[in-house]
Design a protein around this motif. Structure first.
Motif, mmCIF file in Angstrom:
data_model
loop_
_atom_site.group_PDB
_atom_site.id
_atom_site.type_symbol
_atom_site.label_atom_id
_atom_site.label_comp_id
_atom_site.label_asym_id
_atom_site.label_seq_id
_atom_site.Cartn_x
_atom_site.Cartn_y
_atom_site.Cartn_z
ATOM 1 N N PHE A 124 0.841 -1.211 0.000
ATOM 2 C CA PHE A 124 0.000 0.000 0.000
ATOM 3 C C PHE A 124 0.874 1.258 0.000
ATOM 4 O O PHE A 124 0.584 2.222 -0.701
ATOM 5 N N THR A 125 1.948 1.228 0.796
ATOM 6 C CA THR A 125 2.841 2.395 0.866
ATOM 7 C C THR A 125 3.470 2.651 -0.503
ATOM 8 O O THR A 125 3.566 3.793 -0.952
ATOM 9 N N SER A 126 3.848 1.572 -1.165
ATOM 10 C CA SER A 126 4.499 1.704 -2.463
ATOM 11 C C SER A 126 3.528 2.226 -3.532
ATOM 12 O O SER A 126 3.865 3.145 -4.274
ATOM 13 N N ILE A 127 2.314 1.674 -3.591
ATOM 14 C CA ILE A 127 1.398 2.135 -4.651
ATOM 15 C C ILE A 127 0.852 3.538 -4.369
ATOM 16 O O ILE A 127 0.429 4.229 -5.279
ATOM 17 N N ARG A 128 0.894 3.934 -3.102
ATOM 18 C CA ARG A 128 0.467 5.302 -2.770
ATOM 19 C C ARG A 128 1.595 6.303 -2.975
ATOM 20 O O ARG A 128 1.406 7.501 -2.790
ATOM 21 N N LYS A 129 2.779 5.815 -3.317
ATOM 22 C CA LYS A 129 3.975 6.661 -3.448
ATOM 23 C C LYS A 129 4.211 7.417 -2.144
ATOM 24 O O LYS A 129 4.475 8.622 -2.128
ATOM 25 N N ALA A 130 4.061 6.676 -1.033
ATOM 26 C CA ALA A 130 4.151 7.315 0.283
ATOM 27 C C ALA A 130 5.407 6.882 1.028
ATOM 28 O O ALA A 130 5.406 6.783 2.255
ATOM 29 N N ALA A 131 6.491 6.609 0.270
ATOM 30 C CA ALA A 131 7.718 6.131 0.903
ATOM 31 C C ALA A 131 8.210 7.123 1.960
ATOM 32 O O ALA A 131 8.648 6.738 3.047
ATOM 33 N N PHE A 132 8.116 8.400 1.638
ATOM 34 C CA PHE A 132 8.611 9.431 2.546
ATOM 35 C C PHE A 132 7.772 9.457 3.831
ATOM 36 O O PHE A 132 8.273 9.720 4.918
ATOM 37 N N PHE A 133 6.496 9.159 3.660
ATOM 38 C CA PHE A 133 5.606 9.145 4.822
ATOM 39 C C PHE A 133 6.040 8.052 5.809
ATOM 40 O O PHE A 133 6.142 8.283 7.012
ATOM 41 N N GLY A 134 6.327 6.866 5.272
ATOM 42 C CA GLY A 134 6.786 5.756 6.110
ATOM 43 C C GLY A 134 8.073 6.131 6.828
ATOM 44 O O GLY A 134 8.245 5.865 8.024
ATOM 45 N N ASP A 135 8.961 6.766 6.094
ATOM 46 C CA ASP A 135 10.245 7.185 6.643
ATOM 47 C C ASP A 135 10.045 8.192 7.782
ATOM 48 O O ASP A 135 10.670 8.089 8.844
ATOM 49 N N ALA A 136 9.160 9.149 7.531
ATOM 50 C CA ALA A 136 8.928 10.201 8.528
ATOM 51 C C ALA A 136 8.296 9.617 9.787
ATOM 52 O O ALA A 136 8.683 9.982 10.907
ATOM 53 N N VAL A 137 7.330 8.710 9.605
ATOM 54 C CA VAL A 137 6.686 8.091 10.772
ATOM 55 C C VAL A 137 7.730 7.312 11.574
ATOM 56 O O VAL A 137 7.772 7.373 12.806
ATOM 57 N N ALA A 138 8.605 6.602 10.853
ATOM 58 C CA ALA A 138 9.639 5.796 11.524
ATOM 59 C C ALA A 138 10.580 6.683 12.336
ATOM 60 O O ALA A 138 10.841 6.426 13.515
ATOM 61 N N HIS A 139 11.065 7.737 11.708
ATOM 62 C CA HIS A 139 11.994 8.629 12.412
ATOM 63 C C HIS A 139 11.313 9.312 13.603
ATOM 64 O O HIS A 139 11.924 9.523 14.643
ATOM 65 N N SER A 140 10.050 9.647 13.401
ATOM 66 C CA SER A 140 9.315 10.325 14.472
ATOM 67 C C SER A 140 9.109 9.402 15.665
ATOM 68 O O SER A 140 8.976 9.868 16.803
ATOM 69 N N ALA A 141 9.078 8.096 15.393
ATOM 70 C CA ALA A 141 8.855 7.140 16.484
ATOM 71 C C ALA A 141 9.944 7.259 17.551
ATOM 72 O O ALA A 141 9.734 6.905 18.707
#
Lengths: 278, 261
Positions: A37-54
């Protein structure tokens, strides 16, 4: 190579290693699904940001003596909810808002870590992961999340897919877009957090992004993409864990590099296949 | 119920009244006070140059952008007619690197249907036959030509057997032969199945040949009527400016269409 395998077999007798292995398998399967889902939404940066924010969530948890996984989950989910709200209020793009929230959260995390009394070796292990740090609680968290995904996915997968791929069409069909967005953001935030101990906040995105990219190179249908991505994810994780144990290297880093190698081989294989015309 | 039914029967298939769209943070309205109607089984064309607001009118009609005014389909607002209105966007809306078969693309349009899997398959087979893409059912969408993709988008709009079809520049990215196949198909749908078709387009030659009614749009409705009445030099100047000359031509389709702007 036989020494590496032997060491791996010997380690299987230890409960910490069994835990790490099971956590790795669960995380690979979860990230394989959410990653599509992350890949087809082109939301790679979103995943990265959520991870770093954790990281901020982890530090806040340690500061208040709460399980850091729990506080990281709360923080990541809160961030996922804050983003769409901020976007609506300001009209700025997701990318801009993520670029704003990522350093602020990272900064907050480092400040909270620096306020903790004494030396904090934890910071590095949360940044880059540590095979030995997977706890019983982490296992329950992962199992719970896997159960949620197993229940939710058959019910929502196709609608979630449509919302991710073509929002206008989803709206025309009367789907409640914010609800599906929320489900995706929840799943992403919790998957990212569940992988923090094993691979760390810096490297977790490799789980989400590399396997679907590898499969997208060769798949001819969504069905193949959904079934093969968790398989590639699993190969990356198990291969990474075996190599990290065998060569005594950081697990998260080895998994990320191993997944990257699979991607490179996959690109070369595709090039050859296209040239031969198979 | 009887009142609603009679109202639905008497009402035009499409009715747009005083439609105005203004995007946030913009002072000027993109579209202002557009009103028109189209009867059942007719082909209407929103004609205008790029940036004239014809696509915006269409998106507002579908509720995809906020607007002021009233839009009705057979006397009913869109919310109650979701599956009776089909929409064909200007381009394939999904990144082509996402691996997806033709069949999977159409399945996604049926996610809200309560039909069984077998029924859904039957619907897909039937609609692919209608647009002459049966042989492509298990092909990857990324491998289709521009014209085939456009027909696939039409198939998606038709899979719910809509009474009204809205198409946003269906000729975009399609070769001349593909255009003709598409327009012939639309004419057949309007004639045989009484589907009401509204297109946004800037292709004057095709509009002249296929449209029953033309609605000339340049941020507002400039003129409307049958192509023979409306498509003249004065309308053309109103739409495209003084420096341009209208050239009509018969369609032999041995060439590619250029913009008339």
């Amino acid at each position: 190579m036989t020494e590496v395998v032997q060491e791996f077999i010997d380690l299987l007798a230890f409960s910490f290693f069994q835990r790490a292995l099971l956590a790795g398998v669960l995380l690979a399967l979860l990230a394989g699904i959410v990653g599509v889902f992350t890949s087809i939404r082109k939301a790679a940066f979103f995943g990265d940001a959520v991870a770093h924010s954790a990281l901020a969530g982890v530090a806040i948890g340690l500061f208040f003596s709460v399980d850091p996984l729990f506080s990281a989950a709360v923080y990541a989910v809160a961030l996922s909810l804050l983003l769409p709200w901020l976007r609506k209020q300001t009209g700025f793009s997701f990318d801009s808002l993520l670029a704003l929230l990522l350093p602020v959260s990272m900064g907050l995390g480092v400040i909270a870590f620096s306020l903790l009394p004494g030396y904090q070796p934890n910071l590095l292990s949360f940044l880059f992961g540590n095979l030995l740090s997977v706890t019983q609680t982490d296992m329950f968290f992962l199992l719970g999340l896997a159960a949620v995904v197993v229940i939710l996915l058959p019910l929502l997968a196709k609608k979630l897919l449509l919302v991710s791929l073509d929002e206008n069409q989803a709206r025309l069909l009367g789907l409640n877009i914010p609800v599906y967005e929320l489900v995706y953001h929840f799943l992403l935030a919790l998957t990212v957090v569940s992988g923090v101990r094993l691979v760390g906040v810096v490297l977790i995105n490799a789980f989400l992004i590399i396997p679907p990219l590898v499969v997208s190179l060769h798949a001819r249908s969504l069905k193949q993409l959904f079934f093969l991505t968790p398989v590639v994810s699993l190969i990356s994780v198990l291969g990474g864990i075996v190599l990290s144990v065998g060569f005594d290297l950081p697990t998260g880093a080895v998994i990320a590099v191993f997944a990257g190698c699979i991607f490179v081989v996959s690109v070369i294989f595709k090039k050859i296949r296209d040239r031969v015309g198979v | 119920m009887a009142t609603t039914q009679s109202k639905t029967n008497r009402s035009p298939a499409i009715s747009v009244s005083q439609l105005t769209v203004r995007y946030p943070n913009e002072n000027e309205s993109v579209v202002r006070n557009v009103s028109f109607s189209l009867d059942r089984g007719k082909i209407g064309v929103l004609l205008g140059p790029n940036g004239s607001g014809k696509s915006t009118v269409m998106k507002a009609m579908l509720g995809l952008v906020e607007f002021v005014g009233e839009v009705q389909f057979a006397g009913q607002p869109l919310t109650s007619l979701q599956n009776h209105v089909g929409y064909v966007p200007q381009r394939y809306p999904i990144d082509k690197s996402v691996p997806m078969t033709v069949s999977e693309f159409l399945e996604l349009a049926l996610v809200t249907c309560s039909h069984t899997k077998a029924e859904k398959n039957r619907m897909i087979v039937s609609v692919l036959e209608q647009v002459d893409l049966s042989l492509k059912r298990f092909e990857k969408v990324g491998d289709l030509s521009g014209g085939q993709v456009q027909r696939l988008l039409l198939a998606r709009a038709l899979v719910h057997e809509p009474e009204v079809l809205l198409l946003d520049e269906p000729e975009a990215g399609v070769d001349a032969e593909g255009e003709l196949i598409m327009y012939d198909l639309l004419q057949k749908l309007a004639k045989d199945q009484k589907v009401t078709v509204l297109l946004a387009s800037h292709e004057i030659g095709l509009v002249r040949k296929f449209a029953d009614t033309v609605f000339c749009v340049k941020n507002t409705l400039v003129c409307s009527g049958a192509p023979s009445q409306v498509l003249n030099q004065s309308t053309f100047k109103q739409l495209y400016g003084d420096g341009m000359t209208m050239y009509g031509h018969d369609h032999h389709h041995d060439h590619h269409h250029g913009n008339h702007e």
